[in-house]
Motif scaffolding. Structure first.
Motif, PDB file in Angstrom:
ATOM      1  N   MET A  46     -40.120 -24.896 -26.818  1.00  0.00           N
ATOM      2  CA  MET A  46     -40.897 -24.237 -25.764  1.00  0.00           C
ATOM      3  C   MET A  46     -42.037 -23.450 -26.380  1.00  0.00           C
ATOM      4  N   THR A  47     -43.013 -23.098 -25.536  1.00  0.00           N
ATOM      5  CA  THR A  47     -44.193 -22.396 -26.021  1.00  0.00           C
ATOM      6  C   THR A  47     -44.534 -21.297 -25.025  1.00  0.00           C
ATOM      7  N   ILE A  48     -44.893 -20.140 -25.526  1.00  0.00           N
ATOM      8  CA  ILE A  48     -45.263 -19.051 -24.627  1.00  0.00           C
ATOM      9  C   ILE A  48     -46.652 -18.545 -25.015  1.00  0.00           C
ATOM     10  N   TYR A  49     -47.485 -18.371 -23.985  1.00  0.00           N
ATOM     11  CA  TYR A  49     -48.837 -17.864 -24.197  1.00  0.00           C
ATOM     12  C   TYR A  49     -48.913 -16.407 -23.769  1.00  0.00           C
ATOM     13  N   PRO A  50     -49.881 -15.670 -24.311  1.00  0.00           N
ATOM     14  CA  PRO A  50     -50.070 -14.297 -23.854  1.00  0.00           C
ATOM     15  C   PRO A  50     -50.321 -14.248 -22.354  1.00  0.00           C
ATOM     16  N   LYS A  51     -49.883 -13.195 -21.729  1.00  0.00           N
ATOM     17  CA  LYS A  51     -50.025 -12.970 -20.292  1.00  0.00           C
ATOM     18  C   LYS A  51     -49.291 -14.002 -19.448  1.00  0.00           C
ATOM     19  N   GLN A  52     -48.460 -14.806 -20.078  1.00  0.00           N
ATOM     20  CA  GLN A  52     -47.770 -15.845 -19.338  1.00  0.00           C
ATOM     21  C   GLN A  52     -46.305 -15.451 -19.184  1.00  0.00           C
ATOM     22  N   THR A  53     -45.705 -15.892 -18.076  1.00  0.00           N
ATOM     23  CA  THR A  53     -44.268 -15.722 -17.938  1.00  0.00           C
ATOM     24  C   THR A  53     -43.609 -17.084 -18.002  1.00  0.00           C
ATOM     25  N   LEU A  54     -42.787 -17.271 -19.004  1.00  0.00           N
ATOM     26  CA  LEU A  54     -42.015 -18.503 -19.104  1.00  0.00           C
ATOM     27  C   LEU A  54     -40.624 -18.198 -18.572  1.00  0.00           C
ATOM     28  N   ALA A  55     -40.229 -18.912 -17.539  1.00  0.00           N
ATOM     29  CA  ALA A  55     -38.892 -18.707 -17.007  1.00  0.00           C
ATOM     30  C   ALA A  55     -37.960 -19.741 -17.617  1.00  0.00           C
ATOM     31  N   VAL A  56     -36.844 -19.278 -18.129  1.00  0.00           N
ATOM     32  CA  VAL A  56     -35.841 -20.196 -18.655  1.00  0.00           C
ATOM     33  C   VAL A  56     -34.667 -20.168 -17.679  1.00  0.00           C
ATOM     34  N   VAL A  57     -34.372 -21.315 -17.087  1.00  0.00           N
ATOM     35  CA  VAL A  57     -33.378 -21.388 -16.031  1.00  0.00           C
ATOM     36  C   VAL A  57     -32.240 -22.288 -16.468  1.00  0.00           C
ATOM     37  N   GLY A  58     -31.078 -21.991 -15.985  1.00  0.00           N
ATOM     38  CA  GLY A  58     -29.949 -22.855 -16.287  1.00  0.00           C
ATOM     39  C   GLY A  58     -28.672 -22.130 -15.963  1.00  0.00           C
ATOM     40  N   GLU A  59     -27.571 -22.857 -15.951  1.00  0.00           N
ATOM     41  CA  GLU A  59     -26.308 -22.224 -15.615  1.00  0.00           C
ATOM     42  C   GLU A  59     -25.760 -21.463 -16.827  1.00  0.00           C
ATOM     43  N   SER A  60     -24.697 -20.714 -16.597  1.00  0.00           N
ATOM     44  CA  SER A  60     -24.120 -19.940 -17.691  1.00  0.00           C
ATOM     45  C   SER A  60     -23.720 -20.861 -18.837  1.00  0.00           C
ATOM     46  N   GLY A  61     -23.997 -20.432 -20.047  1.00  0.00           N
ATOM     47  CA  GLY A  61     -23.581 -21.195 -21.215  1.00  0.00           C
ATOM     48  C   GLY A  61     -24.498 -22.339 -21.558  1.00  0.00           C
ATOM     49  N   CYS A  62     -25.681 -22.433 -20.917  1.00  0.00           N
ATOM     50  CA  CYS A  62     -26.551 -23.569 -21.211  1.00  0.00           C
ATOM     51  C   CYS A  62     -27.431 -23.298 -22.415  1.00  0.00           C
ATOM     52  N   GLY A  63     -27.387 -22.064 -22.951  1.00  0.00           N
ATOM     53  CA  GLY A  63     -28.142 -21.783 -24.171  1.00  0.00           C
ATOM     54  C   GLY A  63     -29.378 -20.936 -23.963  1.00  0.00           C
ATOM     55  N   LYS A  64     -29.561 -20.421 -22.741  1.00  0.00           N
ATOM     56  CA  LYS A  64     -30.734 -19.578 -22.483  1.00  0.00           C
ATOM     57  C   LYS A  64     -30.719 -18.344 -23.372  1.00  0.00           C
ATOM     58  N   SER A  65     -29.602 -17.625 -23.296  1.00  0.00           N
ATOM     59  CA  SER A  65     -29.534 -16.362 -24.026  1.00  0.00           C
ATOM     60  C   SER A  65     -29.528 -16.597 -25.536  1.00  0.00           C
ATOM     61  N   VAL A  66     -28.849 -17.659 -25.965  1.00  0.00           N
ATOM     62  CA  VAL A  66     -28.813 -17.941 -27.404  1.00  0.00           C
ATOM     63  C   VAL A  66     -30.219 -18.173 -27.923  1.00  0.00           C
ATOM     64  N   THR A  67     -31.036 -18.872 -27.132  1.00  0.00           N
ATOM     65  CA  THR A  67     -32.421 -19.090 -27.547  1.00  0.00           C
ATOM     66  C   THR A  67     -33.150 -17.762 -27.701  1.00  0.00           C
ATOM     67  N   ALA A  68     -32.982 -16.884 -26.703  1.00  0.00           N
ATOM     68  CA  ALA A  68     -33.683 -15.598 -26.749  1.00  0.00           C
ATOM     69  C   ALA A  68     -33.174 -14.744 -27.904  1.00  0.00           C
ATOM     70  N   LEU A  69     -31.845 -14.724 -28.072  1.00  0.00           N
ATOM     71  CA  LEU A  69     -31.275 -13.890 -29.131  1.00  0.00           C
ATOM     72  C   LEU A  69     -31.688 -14.400 -30.504  1.00  0.00           C
ATOM     73  N   SER A  70     -31.860 -15.739 -30.617  1.00  0.00           N
ATOM     74  CA  SER A  70     -32.285 -16.297 -31.902  1.00  0.00           C
ATOM     75  C   SER A  70     -33.663 -15.776 -32.283  1.00  0.00           C
ATOM     76  N   MET A  71     -34.493 -15.544 -31.283  1.00  0.00           N
ATOM     77  CA  MET A  71     -35.857 -15.094 -31.574  1.00  0.00           C
ATOM     78  C   MET A  71     -35.854 -13.764 -32.305  1.00  0.00           C
ATOM     79  N   LEU A  72     -34.827 -12.940 -32.076  1.00  0.00           N
ATOM     80  CA  LEU A  72     -34.757 -11.647 -32.762  1.00  0.00           C
ATOM     81  C   LEU A  72     -33.662 -11.645 -33.826  1.00  0.00           C
ATOM     82  N   GLN A  73     -33.132 -12.816 -34.124  1.00  0.00           N
ATOM     83  CA  GLN A  73     -32.021 -12.931 -35.077  1.00  0.00           C
ATOM     84  C   GLN A  73     -30.860 -12.036 -34.653  1.00  0.00           C
TER      85      GLN A  73
END
Lengths: 377, 463
Positions: A46-73
């Motif tokens: 995925m790619t995020i631009y300044p001033k943009q809102t990227l919505a990540v959607v999916g059911e529980s356990g689909c990896g949304k949070s893991v992706t976000a948490l990985s960004m901050l290790q």
């Protein structure tokens, strides 16, 4: 607004700014006792631009949070592990791969250039410190300012997020705040250091509906005024429709659809996305209600014909779906998740597909949409 | 901005309100405040010497007493015949004379209790200690106060040590987690399995021997002797074989007259060691007439490596220190377990994750976000550790391993009192008061600890 006009005219060319963050084939797995490792996320892009809102959607356990948490290790390692991929971030000191930063370097990014707000405002604040104490702590961690100056910044941050009488509230403890107010405090903490990217992990799930709208409006407003990018994790499609520019639908650790928000709502291409949208209850007249039961996701994804409606289906392009048998002409790459590819089936509209012959020979870009929804009325 | 005091944090579960309803706890706190103020507050007075009429006395108050006034009962207890007689003899002569004059008898009559009314009068005016005296005539009140100060002091200090060790150990294990946690906790399990009193005794005895050696320097003297003998034997060769003990070819049982080559060489060594002239050294050695060479060597060693003077009071201090280290060093186990559990549950709290996401370092999260949240259990277990430590100290002192007489503690006062209890005459006050003080203060401490635990833990059933 000229920008609005441009956005409405053509598939908008990526704005002049370069993406702030791009996730490239991220794969994260977790130890699972003696059983094989659990692949939480695989081949996510995925790619995020300044001033943009990227919505990540999916059911529980689909990896949304893991992706976000990985960004901050913030993934605990072990049991977690980054298998593959890069998360390139345009930081103040040039582009960096967030996954390979050392403990010290990532700490300088956390809270400073990338801030995160969590789902649980009730427990995300330390009960033994005052609000002011916790906001100033976040400021003092990253900015070279004195205590008095940090207090000024904290008061400013609190009034920015709409907390009335901030000077007095500085001395209050978290339990003296309501849930919505606490989430405002969390946002004030996150924004106190002027981050360039805000990771909002289901920021409104624990709040009631009116507060939810207020908080999301607040985030959107702050995003525009501060040149900040937002990654909004949610499973609420109503929230997505109103607050995002680009939507990334995830399922079972992979991206199944990636498109501009209106494209996705107008013409969802992956059956799972169609299922998600169809299962939203709608207001109907009494007569219509008799005829229509609520459609479930399962009804749609269990329907084989749904999987043959993709552009290019005649060439054998099939949406990826973990519960299906892969097509016969699968030509997987020699790597995990090699049977899957994110294909740009329509302009600026990516769908997760099986990596069949047809897919292999198609040109495909990395998912990259610089689009922003024109300013809402 | 003002740092909030974590202890005064308003807790949502109404800990303070809960606490105010606990009557035994409140009574315990009041009693303890009184006791601590009396015992610890009087330490500067009891541990120092009284200025006596004939110049400054060196005997501290807790140890000052007249053996002729020994074994006197508490002031409010009727003395028996023997005690009355001694009480009368304690009355100052002039006062005795005036009482005798008043009753028209001689002082000698009074001393032999020939007039009952006069004797009663004399007993009334005799100096009587409030809680009686011990065998050596020392005031039991003063000794109980001093002993209480020492017992409470050691108890609180040992509890403090155990709280520090336990908190750091448990918090570290819980925070790091994984294999480190497993290993650290197994160590605690093993230490739990060992009888703690054995550990305390071992630590106390071993450190006692170390201090003894440090003060007396007997090891240093032995080393000096053998080194000196080796040097002398390299200078003079007296190969006289004999049945007596020898060192490096020198017969130490031979007499050592002043003109003996060994004596001269020894004097030379001694003068070098002590920076005196050789003549002075020889003169010091010549005081030992009819001595063997061995005797001279021992005397020279004592001159060269004298015991450390002026360490007697430091010695007492070191004894007390090792005792509280020993107690503190074995009583942190429960603390470590409790704190580890707390840290494990706190670690999963979202605010810790939020702090990490804000860029706080692990040490900062530990110190700023975990420790303040541990304050409740730390306070509770600290109050419950104090009575344990006091009991252990008293127990060890009772056995004669802990605080050593003449320094009092409730434990060794009780031991003393027990030895005074016999079928001929029971000096019951010597046993009763130290034991009563110990028991009541332990009870109070436990009430307070329980009260705090209930106040801090909303899940416990309310009565």
């Amino acid at each position: 607004m000229t920008e609005t006009a441009v956005a409405n005219a053509t598939p908008q060319p990526p704005n002049t700014q370069a993406p702030i963050l791009s996730v490239q084939s991220l794969a994260v797995s977790f130890e699972n006792g003696r059983a094989p490792r659990v692949q939480a996320v695989d081949g996510v892009r995925m790619t995020i631009y300044p001033k943009q809102t990227l919505a990540v959607v999916g059911e529980s356990g689909c990896g949304k949070s893991v992706t976000a948490l990985s960004m901050l290790q913030l993934i605990p390692r072990p049991p977690g592990r980054f298998d593959r991929g890069r998360i390139m971030f345009r930081s103040d000191r040039g582009p960096v791969d967030l996954l390979t930063l050392g403990a010290r370097e990532i700490r300088e990014i956390r809270g400073n250039e990338i801030a995160m707000i969590f789902q649980e405002p009730m427990t995300s604040l330390n009960p033994v410190y005052t609000i002011g104490n916790q906001i100033t702590e976040a400021i003092l961690l990253h900015q070279r300012v004195g205590a008095a100056q940090a207090r000024e910044i904290a008061i400013k941050a609190m009034s920015d997020v709409g907390i009335p009488d901030p000077e007095r509230r500085l001395k209050a403890y978290p339990h003296q705040f309501s849930g919505g107010m606490r989430q405002r405090v969390m946002i004030a903490m996150a924004l106190a250091c002027q981050p360039r990217l805000l990771l909002a992990d289901e920021p409104t799930t624990a709040l009631d509906v009116t507060i939810q709208a207020q908080i999301l409006e607040l985030i959107t407003g702050l995003k525009d005024s501060r040149d900040m990018a937002v990654m909004l994790i949610t499973h609420d499609l109503g929230v997505v429709a109103e607050n995002s520019d680009v939507v990334c639908v995830m399922y079972a650790g992979r991206v199944v659809e990636y498109a501009k928000v209106f494209d996705l709502y107008d013409a969802p291409l992956h059956p799972y996305t169609r299922g998600l949208l169809a299962s939203i209850p709608k207001m109907r007249t009494k007569a219509q209600t008799r005829q229509h039961r609520l459609v479930t996701i399962r009804e749609i994804v269990d329907d084989e014909t749904q999987f043959r409606q993709l552009p290019g289906a005649e060439n054998g392009v099939r949406p990826w779906w973990p519960w299906h048998k892969p097509p016969a002409d699968l030509t997987p790459r020699d790597e995990p998740a090699g049977d899957y590819d994110l294909l740009e089936v329509a302009p600026e509209h990516w769908v997760g597909v099986w990596r069949t012959d047809a897919v292999q020979h198609r040109e495909s870009r990395e998912p990259d949409i610089g689009y922003r929804v024109p300013a809402r009325a | 901005m003002a740092e909030p005091d974590p202890a005064s944090t308003p807790t949502p579960n109404g800990a303070s309100r809960q606490w105010r309803r606990n009557v035994p706890g409140l009574v315990g706190v009041a009693f303890l405040a009184l006791l601590v103020a009396a015992c610890l507050g009087s330490l500067p007075w009891t541990l120092t010497a009284a200025a006596s009429a004939g110049g400054a006395s060196t005997v501290p108050r807790y140890n000052a007493g007249d053996p002729s006034a020994g074994r006197l009962p508490p002031a409010w207890w009727p003395p028996d015949a023997e005690q009355s007689e001694r009480l009368v003899s304690l009355v100052p002569a002039e006062q005795l004379q005036s009482i005798a004059d008043h009753y028209g008898i001689t002082a000698d009559d009074l001393l032999h209790a020939r007039n009952q009314a006069a004797t009663a009068e004399a007993i009334r005016s005799a100096p009587k200690p409030i809680l009686g005296t011990d065998v050596l005539g020392r005031s039991l009140l003063v000794r109980c106060l001093a002993g209480g100060g020492i017992s409470l002091g050691i108890g609180i200090a040992a509890a403090g040590i155990s709280v520090i060790i336990g908190t750091l150990y448990g918090a570290f294990a819980g925070y790091v987690g994984g294999k480190t946690d497993a290993v650290l906790m197994r160590i605690v399990d093993i230490l739990y399995g060992l009888p703690y009193i054995l550990l305390v005794v071992l630590i106390a005895v071993a450190s006692d021997a170390l201090i003894e050696e440090f003060v007396s320097r007997s090891g240093a003297r032995d080393a000096w002797s053998s080194r000196t003998v080796a040097q002398i034997s390299s200078q003079i060769s007296s190969p006289t074989p004999g049945p007596s003990p020898r060192l490096e070819g020198i017969d130490l049982d031979q007499p050592a007259p002043a003109d003996d080559p060994f004596t001269r060489a020894l004097a030379a060594e001694l003068s070098r060691e002590t920076h005196r002239t050789e003549d002075q050294a020889r003169e010091q050695l010549s005081r030992h007439v009819d001595a063997t060479r061995g005797d001279l060597l021992a005397a020279a060693a004592l001159l060269a490596r004298p015991p450390r003077e002026g360490l007697a009071s430091a010695r007492v201090f070191l004894d007390v220190c090792t005792l509280l280290l020993a107690i503190g060093g074995v009583s942190w186990l429960t603390m470590a377990r409790v704190i580890r559990g707390q840290v494990l549950s706190l670690k999963g709290q979202p605010f810790v994750e939020a702090a990490r996401a804000a860029g706080a370092s692990p040490s900062r999260i530990f110190g700023r976000h975990l420790l303040p949240n541990l304050l409740g259990p730390i306070i509770v277990y600290a109050t419950l550790t104090v009575p344990q430590a006091i009991l252990q100290e008293s127990f060890l002192s009772f056995l004669g391993i802990g605080v050593k007489p003449p320094l009092p503690s409730w434990g060794n006062l009780a031991a003393e009192g027990l030895s005074e209890l016999n079928s001929f005459r029971s000096n019951w006050w010597l046993l009763l008061f130290p034991c009563l003080l110990l028991a009541v203060s332990l009870l109070a401490l436990n009430f307070v600890g329980e009260g705090l635990r209930e106040a801090f833990d909303p899940k416990r059933a309310r009565r």
